[in-house]
Design a protein around this motif. Sequence first.
Motif, PDB file in Angstrom:
ATOM      1  N   THR A 121      55.344   7.659  59.273  1.00  0.00           N
ATOM      2  CA  THR A 121      56.441   8.435  59.831  1.00  0.00           C
ATOM      3  C   THR A 121      57.418   8.728  58.697  1.00  0.00           C
ATOM      4  O   THR A 121      57.428   8.025  57.678  1.00  0.00           O
ATOM      5  CB  THR A 121      57.171   7.644  60.938  1.00  0.00           C
ATOM      6  N   PRO A 122      58.245   9.749  58.851  1.00  0.00           N
ATOM      7  CA  PRO A 122      59.236  10.029  57.799  1.00  0.00           C
ATOM      8  C   PRO A 122      60.139   8.817  57.505  1.00  0.00           C
ATOM      9  O   PRO A 122      60.501   8.575  56.356  1.00  0.00           O
ATOM     10  CB  PRO A 122      60.047  11.192  58.367  1.00  0.00           C
ATOM     11  N   GLN A 123      60.462   8.050  58.537  1.00  0.00           N
ATOM     12  CA  GLN A 123      61.313   6.879  58.342  1.00  0.00           C
ATOM     13  C   GLN A 123      60.584   5.818  57.504  1.00  0.00           C
ATOM     14  O   GLN A 123      61.166   5.242  56.586  1.00  0.00           O
ATOM     15  CB  GLN A 123      61.725   6.269  59.690  1.00  0.00           C
ATOM     16  N   LYS A 124      59.307   5.555  57.815  1.00  0.00           N
ATOM     17  CA  LYS A 124      58.545   4.571  57.049  1.00  0.00           C
ATOM     18  C   LYS A 124      58.359   5.038  55.608  1.00  0.00           C
ATOM     19  O   LYS A 124      58.419   4.241  54.676  1.00  0.00           O
ATOM     20  CB  LYS A 124      57.174   4.327  57.686  1.00  0.00           C
ATOM     21  N   ALA A 125      58.148   6.317  55.426  1.00  0.00           N
ATOM     22  CA  ALA A 125      57.979   6.857  54.077  1.00  0.00           C
ATOM     23  C   ALA A 125      59.259   6.670  53.270  1.00  0.00           C
ATOM     24  O   ALA A 125      59.207   6.320  52.083  1.00  0.00           O
ATOM     25  CB  ALA A 125      57.591   8.334  54.140  1.00  0.00           C
ATOM     26  N   GLU A 126      60.404   6.874  53.898  1.00  0.00           N
ATOM     27  CA  GLU A 126      61.688   6.705  53.215  1.00  0.00           C
ATOM     28  C   GLU A 126      61.926   5.241  52.847  1.00  0.00           C
ATOM     29  O   GLU A 126      62.388   4.937  51.751  1.00  0.00           O
ATOM     30  CB  GLU A 126      62.837   7.222  54.091  1.00  0.00           C
ATOM     31  N   VAL A 127      61.591   4.327  53.756  1.00  0.00           N
ATOM     32  CA  VAL A 127      61.732   2.891  53.471  1.00  0.00           C
ATOM     33  C   VAL A 127      60.819   2.512  52.315  1.00  0.00           C
ATOM     34  O   VAL A 127      61.235   1.798  51.389  1.00  0.00           O
ATOM     35  CB  VAL A 127      61.419   2.046  54.728  1.00  0.00           C
ATOM     36  N   LEU A 128      59.584   2.975  52.344  1.00  0.00           N
ATOM     37  CA  LEU A 128      58.637   2.671  51.272  1.00  0.00           C
ATOM     38  C   LEU A 128      59.137   3.207  49.936  1.00  0.00           C
ATOM     39  O   LEU A 128      59.059   2.531  48.907  1.00  0.00           O
ATOM     40  CB  LEU A 128      57.268   3.267  51.610  1.00  0.00           C
ATOM     41  N   LYS A 129      59.698   4.404  49.948  1.00  0.00           N
ATOM     42  CA  LYS A 129      60.248   4.995  48.726  1.00  0.00           C
ATOM     43  C   LYS A 129      61.417   4.160  48.196  1.00  0.00           C
ATOM     44  O   LYS A 129      61.517   3.919  46.993  1.00  0.00           O
ATOM     45  CB  LYS A 129      60.701   6.425  49.030  1.00  0.00           C
ATOM     46  N   SER A 130      62.274   3.683  49.107  1.00  0.00           N
ATOM     47  CA  SER A 130      63.418   2.863  48.703  1.00  0.00           C
ATOM     48  C   SER A 130      62.973   1.533  48.120  1.00  0.00           C
ATOM     49  O   SER A 130      63.531   1.063  47.126  1.00  0.00           O
ATOM     50  CB  SER A 130      64.339   2.618  49.899  1.00  0.00           C
ATOM     51  N   VAL A 131      61.969   0.920  48.725  1.00  0.00           N
ATOM     52  CA  VAL A 131      61.465  -0.359  48.226  1.00  0.00           C
ATOM     53  C   VAL A 131      60.848  -0.168  46.845  1.00  0.00           C
ATOM     54  O   VAL A 131      61.071  -0.978  45.933  1.00  0.00           O
ATOM     55  CB  VAL A 131      60.452  -0.970  49.216  1.00  0.00           C
ATOM     56  N   LYS A 132      60.092   0.901  46.664  1.00  0.00           N
ATOM     57  CA  LYS A 132      59.483   1.180  45.365  1.00  0.00           C
ATOM     58  C   LYS A 132      60.567   1.368  44.307  1.00  0.00           C
ATOM     59  O   LYS A 132      60.463   0.855  43.199  1.00  0.00           O
ATOM     60  CB  LYS A 132      58.596   2.415  45.428  1.00  0.00           C
ATOM     61  N   GLN A 133      61.615   2.097  44.650  1.00  0.00           N
ATOM     62  CA  GLN A 133      62.709   2.312  43.703  1.00  0.00           C
ATOM     63  C   GLN A 133      63.374   0.985  43.343  1.00  0.00           C
ATOM     64  O   GLN A 133      63.679   0.736  42.172  1.00  0.00           O
ATOM     65  CB  GLN A 133      63.740   3.265  44.294  1.00  0.00           C
ATOM     66  N   ALA A 134      63.566   0.114  44.332  1.00  0.00           N
ATOM     67  CA  ALA A 134      64.183  -1.190  44.073  1.00  0.00           C
ATOM     68  C   ALA A 134      63.307  -2.029  43.143  1.00  0.00           C
ATOM     69  O   ALA A 134      63.814  -2.678  42.219  1.00  0.00           O
ATOM     70  CB  ALA A 134      64.421  -1.930  45.387  1.00  0.00           C
TER      71      ALA A 134
END
Length: 68
Positions: free
Chosen positions: A31-44
């Motif tokens: 989902t767009p929300q899961k994709a955004e969370v995954l992107k944030s975790v990767k950035q962290a």
Amino acid sequence: MKVLLDIKDNKAAFIMELLNNFNYVKTETLTPQKAEVLKSVKQAVDEMKLVKEGKLKATSAKDLLDEL
């Protein structure tokens, strides 16, 4: 092995159909929300690697709390 693909919307259906034809490939649409969370975790994680390498300065927890 897990692989994350970023596919243009107009090509996604074709790629998903292609991948689903392989019995050794499992697909999961994010989902767009899961994709955004995954992107944030990767950035962290990337930022933590830079901190450990000394290429980025970390902010202490105290400084973060002081900003609030």
